[in-house]
Design an enzyme around this catalytic site. Structure first.
Site, PDB file in Angstrom:
ATOM      1  N   GLY A   8      32.292  51.973  41.539  1.00 33.28           N
ATOM      2  CA  GLY A   8      33.243  51.019  40.956  1.00 33.28           C
ATOM      3  C   GLY A   8      33.059  50.951  39.450  1.00 33.28           C
ATOM      4  N   ASP A  33      33.957  56.362  40.561  1.00 39.51           N
ATOM      5  CA  ASP A  33      35.125  55.588  40.982  1.00 39.51           C
ATOM      6  C   ASP A  33      36.120  56.527  41.654  1.00 39.51           C
ATOM      7  OD1 ASP A  33      36.234  52.589  39.776  1.00 39.51           O
ATOM      8  OD2 ASP A  33      37.676  53.889  40.800  1.00 39.51           O
ATOM      9  N   VAL A  86      32.728  47.181  43.728  1.00 46.32           N
ATOM     10  CA  VAL A  86      34.148  47.443  44.013  1.00 46.32           C
ATOM     11  C   VAL A  86      34.906  46.118  44.146  1.00 46.32           C
ATOM     12  CG1 VAL A  86      33.591  49.606  45.186  1.00 46.32           C
ATOM     13  CG2 VAL A  86      33.778  47.492  46.524  1.00 46.32           C
ATOM     14  N   THR A 128      31.196  40.285  44.136  1.00 48.47           N
ATOM     15  CA  THR A 128      31.081  38.941  44.702  1.00 48.47           C
ATOM     16  C   THR A 128      31.575  38.995  46.144  1.00 48.47           C
ATOM     17  OG1 THR A 128      31.487  38.036  42.519  1.00 48.47           O
ATOM     18  CG2 THR A 128      31.747  36.534  44.388  1.00 48.47           C
ATOM     19  N   ALA A 221      28.423  28.955  41.648  1.00 53.26           N
ATOM     20  CA  ALA A 221      28.513  28.901  40.181  1.00 53.26           C
ATOM     21  C   ALA A 221      29.982  28.939  39.745  1.00 53.26           C
ATOM     22  CB  ALA A 221      27.737  30.068  39.563  1.00 53.26           C
ATOM     23  N   CYS A 274      38.526  35.945  39.281  1.00 53.81           N
ATOM     24  CA  CYS A 274      37.496  35.440  40.201  1.00 53.81           C
ATOM     25  C   CYS A 274      37.550  33.967  40.584  1.00 53.81           C
ATOM     26  CB  CYS A 274      36.129  35.767  39.647  1.00 53.81           C
ATOM     27  SG  CYS A 274      35.850  37.535  39.618  1.00 53.81           S
ATOM     28  N   GLN A 276      39.799  31.593  41.244  1.00 55.17           N
ATOM     29  CA  GLN A 276      40.615  31.224  42.411  1.00 55.17           C
ATOM     30  C   GLN A 276      40.173  31.990  43.657  1.00 55.17           C
ATOM     31  OE1 GLN A 276      45.029  30.509  42.423  1.00 55.17           O
ATOM     32  NE2 GLN A 276      45.011  32.512  43.383  1.00 55.17           N
ATOM     33  N   PHE A 336      44.458  36.377  30.462  1.00 57.41           N
ATOM     34  CA  PHE A 336      44.007  35.114  31.062  1.00 57.41           C
ATOM     35  C   PHE A 336      43.077  34.330  30.140  1.00 57.41           C
ATOM     36  CE2 PHE A 336      39.572  35.294  32.632  1.00 57.41           C
ATOM     37  CZ  PHE A 336      39.269  36.640  32.452  1.00 57.41           C
ATOM     38  N   ARG A 450      47.021  25.763  24.977  1.00 65.11           N
ATOM     39  CA  ARG A 450      45.613  26.076  24.724  1.00 65.11           C
ATOM     40  C   ARG A 450      44.990  25.233  23.618  1.00 65.11           C
ATOM     41  NH1 ARG A 450      42.883  29.147  28.464  1.00 65.11           N
ATOM     42  NH2 ARG A 450      44.309  30.629  29.393  1.00 65.11           N
TER      43      ARG A 450
HETATM   44  N1  LIG Z   1      35.726  40.795  36.411  1.00 62.63           N
HETATM   45  C1  LIG Z   1      34.677  40.014  36.211  1.00 62.63           C
HETATM   46  O1  LIG Z   1      34.501  39.458  35.125  1.00 62.63           O
HETATM   47  C2  LIG Z   1      33.673  39.799  37.292  1.00 62.63           C
HETATM   48  C3  LIG Z   1      33.845  40.322  38.562  1.00 62.63           C
HETATM   49  N2  LIG Z   1      32.896  40.126  39.537  1.00 62.63           N
HETATM   50  C4  LIG Z   1      33.052  40.730  40.854  1.00 62.63           C
HETATM   51  O2  LIG Z   1      32.766  42.132  40.738  1.00 62.63           O
HETATM   52  C5  LIG Z   1      33.575  42.893  41.635  1.00 62.63           C
HETATM   53  C6  LIG Z   1      34.348  43.947  40.863  1.00 62.63           C
HETATM   54  O3  LIG Z   1      35.195  43.279  39.941  1.00 62.63           O
HETATM   55  P1  LIG Z   1      35.896  44.066  38.752  1.00 62.63           P
HETATM   56  O4  LIG Z   1      34.925  44.995  38.120  1.00 62.63           O
HETATM   57  O5  LIG Z   1      36.565  43.039  37.925  1.00 62.63           O
HETATM   58  O6  LIG Z   1      36.973  44.914  39.566  1.00 62.63           O
HETATM   59  P2  LIG Z   1      37.806  46.164  39.057  1.00 62.63           P
HETATM   60  O7  LIG Z   1      39.049  46.214  39.829  1.00 62.63           O
HETATM   61  O8  LIG Z   1      37.885  46.149  37.569  1.00 62.63           O
HETATM   62  O9  LIG Z   1      36.883  47.419  39.459  1.00 62.63           O
HETATM   63  C7  LIG Z   1      36.620  47.803  40.775  1.00 62.63           C
HETATM   64  C8  LIG Z   1      36.684  49.328  40.835  1.00 62.63           C
HETATM   65  O10 LIG Z   1      36.211  49.756  42.115  1.00 62.63           O
HETATM   66  C9  LIG Z   1      36.918  50.951  42.446  1.00 62.63           C
HETATM   67  N3  LIG Z   1      36.777  51.201  43.899  1.00 62.63           N
HETATM   68  C10 LIG Z   1      37.284  50.467  44.917  1.00 62.63           C
HETATM   69  N4  LIG Z   1      36.885  51.001  46.093  1.00 62.63           N
HETATM   70  C11 LIG Z   1      36.117  52.093  45.799  1.00 62.63           C
HETATM   71  C12 LIG Z   1      35.412  53.044  46.591  1.00 62.63           C
HETATM   72  N5  LIG Z   1      35.395  52.968  47.933  1.00 62.63           N
HETATM   73  N6  LIG Z   1      34.750  54.042  45.966  1.00 62.63           N
HETATM   74  C13 LIG Z   1      34.741  54.119  44.606  1.00 62.63           C
HETATM   75  N7  LIG Z   1      35.388  53.243  43.811  1.00 62.63           N
HETATM   76  C14 LIG Z   1      36.047  52.230  44.395  1.00 62.63           C
HETATM   77  C15 LIG Z   1      38.334  50.666  42.010  1.00 62.63           C
HETATM   78  O11 LIG Z   1      39.093  51.860  41.845  1.00 62.63           O
HETATM   79  C16 LIG Z   1      38.095  49.909  40.687  1.00 62.63           C
HETATM   80  O12 LIG Z   1      38.134  50.776  39.559  1.00 62.63           O
HETATM   81  C17 LIG Z   1      34.448  41.866  42.372  1.00 62.63           C
HETATM   82  O13 LIG Z   1      33.820  41.543  43.577  1.00 62.63           O
HETATM   83  C18 LIG Z   1      34.440  40.663  41.447  1.00 62.63           C
HETATM   84  O14 LIG Z   1      34.608  39.475  42.166  1.00 62.63           O
HETATM   85  C19 LIG Z   1      31.754  39.433  39.273  1.00 62.63           C
HETATM   86  C20 LIG Z   1      31.525  38.913  38.030  1.00 62.63           C
HETATM   87  C21 LIG Z   1      32.446  39.068  36.931  1.00 62.63           C
HETATM   88  O1  LIG Z   2      32.832  35.920  38.548  1.00 54.83           O
HETATM   89  C1  LIG Z   2      33.478  36.138  37.547  1.00 54.83           C
HETATM   90  O2  LIG Z   2      34.444  36.904  37.492  1.00 54.83           O
HETATM   91  C2  LIG Z   2      33.173  35.454  36.258  1.00 54.83           C
HETATM   92  O3  LIG Z   2      34.130  34.354  36.159  1.00 54.83           O
HETATM   93  C3  LIG Z   2      34.055  33.624  34.953  1.00 54.83           C
HETATM   94  O4  LIG Z   2      34.288  34.480  33.835  1.00 54.83           O
HETATM   95  P1  LIG Z   2      35.769  34.885  33.370  1.00 54.83           P
HETATM   96  O5  LIG Z   2      36.731  34.602  34.456  1.00 54.83           O
HETATM   97  O6  LIG Z   2      35.668  36.271  32.862  1.00 54.83           O
HETATM   98  O7  LIG Z   2      36.080  33.969  32.115  1.00 54.83           O
HETATM   99  P2  LIG Z   2      35.834  32.401  31.789  1.00 54.83           P
HETATM  100  O8  LIG Z   2      35.376  32.297  30.404  1.00 54.83           O
HETATM  101  O9  LIG Z   2      35.009  31.760  32.812  1.00 54.83           O
HETATM  102  O10 LIG Z   2      37.312  31.805  31.852  1.00 54.83           O
HETATM  103  C4  LIG Z   2      38.019  31.712  33.074  1.00 54.83           C
HETATM  104  C5  LIG Z   2      39.316  30.953  32.842  1.00 54.83           C
HETATM  105  O11 LIG Z   2      39.073  29.576  32.578  1.00 54.83           O
HETATM  106  C6  LIG Z   2      39.726  29.190  31.382  1.00 54.83           C
HETATM  107  N1  LIG Z   2      38.928  28.133  30.729  1.00 54.83           N
HETATM  108  C7  LIG Z   2      37.611  28.338  30.457  1.00 54.83           C
HETATM  109  C8  LIG Z   2      36.860  27.341  29.872  1.00 54.83           C
HETATM  110  C9  LIG Z   2      37.446  26.114  29.564  1.00 54.83           C
HETATM  111  O12 LIG Z   2      36.816  25.165  29.034  1.00 54.83           O
HETATM  112  N2  LIG Z   2      38.764  25.932  29.845  1.00 54.83           N
HETATM  113  C10 LIG Z   2      39.523  26.921  30.433  1.00 54.83           C
HETATM  114  O13 LIG Z   2      40.721  26.713  30.692  1.00 54.83           O
HETATM  115  C11 LIG Z   2      39.819  30.468  30.566  1.00 54.83           C
HETATM  116  O14 LIG Z   2      40.818  30.383  29.585  1.00 54.83           O
HETATM  117  C12 LIG Z   2      40.127  31.465  31.654  1.00 54.83           C
HETATM  118  O15 LIG Z   2      41.492  31.449  31.969  1.00 54.83           O
HETATM  119  C13 LIG Z   2      32.656  33.036  34.798  1.00 54.83           C
HETATM  120  O16 LIG Z   2      32.570  32.361  33.549  1.00 54.83           O
HETATM  121  C14 LIG Z   2      31.601  34.136  34.872  1.00 54.83           C
HETATM  122  O17 LIG Z   2      30.315  33.559  34.818  1.00 54.83           O
HETATM  123  C15 LIG Z   2      31.762  34.908  36.174  1.00 54.83           C
HETATM  124  O18 LIG Z   2      30.846  35.974  36.226  1.00 54.83           O
END
Ligand SMILES: NC(=O)C1=CN([C@@H]2O[C@H](COP(=O)(O)OP(=O)(O)OC[C@H]3O[C@@H](n4cnc5c(N)ncnc54)[C@H](O)[C@@H]3O)[C@@H](O)[C@H]2O)C=CC1
Ligand SMILES: O=C(O)[C@H]1O[C@H](OP(=O)(O)OP(=O)(O)OC[C@H]2O[C@@H](n3ccc(=O)[nH]c3=O)[C@H](O)[C@@H]2O)[C@H](O)[C@@H](O)[C@@H]1O
Length: 485
Positions: A8, A33, A86, A128, A221, A274, A276, A336, A450
């Site tokens: 991923g 990927d 992934v 997650t 969290a 994430c 929602q 976002f 905002r």
């Molecule tokens: N985006 C964020 O800021 C955060 C996301 N997470 C969690 O991390 C996970 C990944 O999130 P993102 O990186 O944002 O997703 P993303 O959609 O950006 O990346 C996931 C990648 O996995 C690939 N993939 C899916 N199935 C596959 C397979 N079987 N083999 C190889 N590649 C595969 C997809 O093509 C995609 O490029 C989710 O569970 C998310 O909830 C956790 C913390 C922060």
């Molecule tokens: O699991 C995840 O994906 C991640 O989700 C969030 O990170 P992220 O969604 O990237 O960004 P945030 O800074 O948390 O903002 C989320 C949303 O809340 C909004 N927000 C944030 C803070 C605030 O005070 N008010 C507010 O409306 C932001 O504008 C945005 O739309 C968490 O902050 C990370 O710790 C976590 O790893």
């Protein structure tokens, strides 16, 4: 030499692995990927995600100890530690649709690991996932691996936020490692992963615990962070009704050291891939475990967020003589949050849908989101956005007659009746609003979702201004505040 492979190459896999490679020159890291175009982008000068500071980190180790490849199987087979990062989107069909996490990608990755493994491996949940997923993965791995190799499963959830990912990864508040501390194999696996992070993270910030606690801590969290935003957004509605100022209230409240000042900015609503998704997942887990009261409690966080977006649309429409039909409305910001090009679950999608439903003509500007992405988002069904792009059904022509994309905020506002700020990009604080006002239809409306502009300064120019949670403009004061049903 330790070999790490991450399945991923997305917003988490790419940056986290780049940081490991950067901090650990003696570890070989390969990110794989199924999306060849994503891998090509990681290998190019234009990375597939916009993240401040990431280019430098990637450039310093790519081709040395950091590699991106679409040859998934051979790199997985060759590694000692396999991270799985992934997508885990919300299910759109079947049992738990609209709430439960869809583990299709997770399961197929696990089955593939089992099929190709010719040596023992530590498999790390980076995605997650619902609580107890580690056990399901363990079963898939042990029942499907013909060589009967040893698989140790660890939970290592990621806490980075987009836009600040590099800083978050370089200096995390904590790193969480969940594993089977009650077995020798489990303890060794925990120690091996801990040794990787210990190269740059202080020991007391690396927390080890049991698998289920680690998995649940990640959902908890995100739920608590989102709850703060919904709490302050709920207050913003009350502030508008009472003539209070939500920024002052949040400041006063945040001064209490037990509450703290962060994550109290009122907004048009939280977005991102994430918050929602993870709360809905938590709600589903509660329901499945006979805890409807707990499920309802967390559901409210998402409901207030939906209310906040609907309330914003209502403010726009009711202020503008109860119709925006045929009126040009400039949308400033589509991502976002600032400093990312990510649009997953952005509040802008719901607000734009609301305005398009009232037949507005939208003129959208965002410094990092492409026109193709905006059109795809506005055409896509709810929850479809978090699937690998080649699997997402798209209809790029949808809403095309009502949507135009502008190259800057001035062009977007030219000839518009209203401007809506939906992302807090820094550049929106510094625009020449006198110039914008002169180019607009009158009365010129400004809806700040905002709290980025100086409300008094804009009112002096002549704008009718609404800013979330701020004392209302006399024009708006007596108009209905509740969302249209
Ligand atoms: N985006 C964020 O800021 C955060 C996301 N997470 C969690 O991390 C996970 C990944 O999130 P993102 O990186 O944002 O997703 P993303 O959609 O950006 O990346 C996931 C990648 O996995 C690939 N993939 C899916 N199935 C596959 C397979 N079987 N083999 C190889 N590649 C595969 C997809 O093509 C995609 O490029 C989710 O569970 C998310 O909830 C956790 C913390 C922060
Ligand atoms: O699991 C995840 O994906 C991640 O989700 C969030 O990170 P992220 O969604 O990237 O960004 P945030 O800074 O948390 O903002 C989320 C949303 O809340 C909004 N927000 C944030 C803070 C605030 O005070 N008010 C507010 O409306 C932001 O504008 C945005 O739309 C968490 O902050 C990370 O710790 C976590 O790893």
């Amino acid at each position: 030499m330790v070999k790490i492979c991450c399945i991923g190459a997305g917003y988490v896999g790419g940056p986290t692995m780049a940081m490991i490679a950067y901090k650990c020159p003696d570890i070989q890291v390969v990110v794989v990927d199924i999306s060849a175009s994503r891998i090509n982008a990681w290998n190019s000068d234009r990375l597939p995600i916009f993240e401040p500071g990431l280019d430098d980190v990637v450039r310093s180790c790519r081709g040395v100890n950091l590699h991106f490849s679409s040859d998934v199987e051979s790199h997985v087979a060759d590694s000692d530690i396999v991270f799985v990062s992934v997508n885990t989107p919300t299910k759109t069909r079947g049992l738990g649709a609209g709430k439960a996490a869809d583990l299709t990608y997770w399961e197929s990755a696990a089955r593939m690991i089992a099929d190709v493994s010719t040596s023992d491996k530590i498999v790390v949940e980076k995605s997650t996932v619902p609580v107890t997923t580690a056990e399901a993965i363990e079963k898939i791995l042990t029942h499907n691996n013909p060589g009967k190799h040893d698989f140790q499963i660890l939970s290592n959830p990621e806490f980075l936020a987009e836009g600040t990912a590099v800083a978050d990864l370089a200096s995390p508040d904590r790193v969480l490692i969940g594993g089977r501390g009650d077995t020798e194999g489990g303890r060794k696996a925990i120690a091996a992963l801990k040794a990787v992070y210990a190269r740059w993270v202080l020991e007391d910030r690396i927390l080890t615990m049991n698998l289920w606690s680690a998995e649940l801590s990640k959902l908890a969290a995100n739920a608590l962070l989102a709850q703060r935003i919904s709490s302050v957004n709920a207050m913003s509605a009350l502030c508008e009704a009472m003539g209070a100022n939500v920024s002052e209230v949040a400041y006063a409240v945040g001064k209490d050291s037990r509450i703290g000042p962060k994550f109290l900015s009122a907004s048009v609503g939280f977005g991102g891939s994430c918050f929602q998704k993870d709360i809905l997942n938590l709600v589903y887990i509660c329901e499945c475990n006979g805890l409807p009261e707990v499920a309802n409690y967390w559901k409210q966080v998402v409901q207030i967020n939906d209310y906040q977006k609907a309330r914003f649309v209502q403010r726009v429409v009711s202020s503008m003589f109860n119709t925006v039909s045929g009126k040009r409305i400039a949308i400033s910001g589509f991502a976002f949050k600032k400093d990312t090009g990510d649009t997953r679950e952005t509040a802008a999608i719901d607000v734009c849908h609301g305005l398009l439903g009232d037949k507005a003509q939208l003129s959208i500007y965002d410094p990092q989101v492409t026109e193709e992405q905006m059109r795809r988002d506005l055409a896509m069904a709810k929850f479809d956005w978090d699937h690998p792009q080649h699997l997402v059904p798209s209809s790029p022509t949808a809403a095309s007659g009502q949507v135009a994309v502008a190259w800057d905020a001035y062009a977007a506002a030219k000839g518009a009746h209203a401007v809506c700020v939906l992302t807090e990009w820094d550049e929106f604080k510094k625009l020449d609003y006198q110039r914008i006002y002169e180019g607009m239809e009158k009365p010129a409306f400004f809806f700040d979702g905002r709290n980025v502009v100086d409300v008094d300064a804009l009112r002096k120019i002549g704008f009718i201004v609404y800013s979330v949670g701020k004392p209302l403009d006399p024009w708006i004061k007596d108009l209905p505040a509740a969302p249209l049903s």
